[in-house]
Design an enzyme around this catalytic site. Sequence first.
Site, PDB file in Angstrom:
ATOM      1  N   CYS A   1       1.076  -1.109   0.379  1.00  0.00           N
ATOM      2  CA  CYS A   1      -0.181   0.120  -0.246  1.00  0.00           C
ATOM      3  C   CYS A   1       1.161   0.974  -0.050  1.00  0.00           C
ATOM      4  O   CYS A   1       1.816   1.792   1.506  1.00  0.00           O
ATOM      5  CB  CYS A   1      -1.098   0.184   1.048  1.00  0.00           C
ATOM      6  SG  CYS A   1      -1.682   1.486   0.879  1.00  0.00           S
TER       7      CYS A   1
ATOM      8  N   CYS B   1      -0.677   4.081   2.385  1.00  0.00           N
ATOM      9  CA  CYS B   1      -0.640   3.421   3.810  1.00  0.00           C
ATOM     10  C   CYS B   1       0.000   2.190   4.399  1.00  0.00           C
ATOM     11  O   CYS B   1       1.295   2.261   4.431  1.00  0.00           O
ATOM     12  CB  CYS B   1      -2.054   4.612   4.075  1.00  0.00           C
ATOM     13  SG  CYS B   1      -3.296   3.922   3.790  1.00  0.00           S
ATOM     14  N   SER B   2      -1.014   2.001   4.664  1.00  0.00           N
ATOM     15  CA  SER B   2      -1.149   0.746   5.218  1.00  0.00           C
ATOM     16  C   SER B   2      -2.049  -0.522   4.813  1.00  0.00           C
ATOM     17  O   SER B   2      -2.239  -1.479   5.535  1.00  0.00           O
ATOM     18  CB  SER B   2      -0.526   0.362   6.899  1.00  0.00           C
ATOM     19  OG  SER B   2      -1.385   0.956   7.445  1.00  0.00           O
ATOM     20  N   CYS B   3      -2.834  -0.109   4.187  1.00  0.00           N
ATOM     21  CA  CYS B   3      -3.834  -1.138   3.260  1.00  0.00           C
ATOM     22  C   CYS B   3      -3.640  -2.570   3.341  1.00  0.00           C
ATOM     23  O   CYS B   3      -2.844  -2.887   2.691  1.00  0.00           O
ATOM     24  CB  CYS B   3      -4.794  -0.545   2.323  1.00  0.00           C
ATOM     25  SG  CYS B   3      -5.623   0.594   2.656  1.00  0.00           S
TER      26      CYS B   3
HETATM   27 FE    FE Z   1      -4.053   2.309   3.115  1.00  0.00          FE
END
Ligand code: FE
Length: 203
Positions: A108, A111-113
């Site tokens: 991602c 961000c951190s999906c």
């Molecule tokens: Fe994300």
Amino acid sequence: MPHDDPNHPHSLLPSDPALRVKALETILTRKGLVDPAALDTIIDTYENKIGPRNGAQVVARAWLDPAFKAALLQDATAVVADLGFYGRQGEHMVAVENTAETHNMVVCTLCSCYPWPLLGIPPGWYKSDAYRARAVREPRAVLADFGVTLPEETAVRVWDSTAEVRYLVLPRRPEGTGHMDEAALMDLITRDSMIGTGLAVTP
Ligand code: FE
């Protein structure tokens, strides 16, 4: 004024969410409201046990059942929901299959999906600036850092997760596993193999 300037007021605040979490945890522990050992157990459970085990079950079943695999590649959201794996951060799942021709890897960049219902909580490196920047720019170098070397002729395809779509990599089934049942196969399917930064374990 840059935020790393010590005179900048923002520098008085923790710059990192981890610091804020640590501060909260310290206060709650001092007040006797949480037990740090119990917290570690909970985090370990979501990070290493429940989450990746769900994904591993999906992959093992796909290895064993061609009709299941076809349905999964067609509409992963529906198929994994049928198994009871749904919830936050798993609303729209897409499964991508590794083959001799193509290796898939997930990042991602924003961000951190991450597909929580299938893989649990994302590992720290998945959220790091370095991984997010390098996965797209130099995926083979990132794979090398994870100890994965692919044949020249295998193309690497990087999938960028978004708030809408989360990816599950179907790693290749290792040689010599023809006799194994679902439970035995699940032990070969690591979390990283379902992100694409690892391969399934050869028994
Ligand atoms: Fe994300």
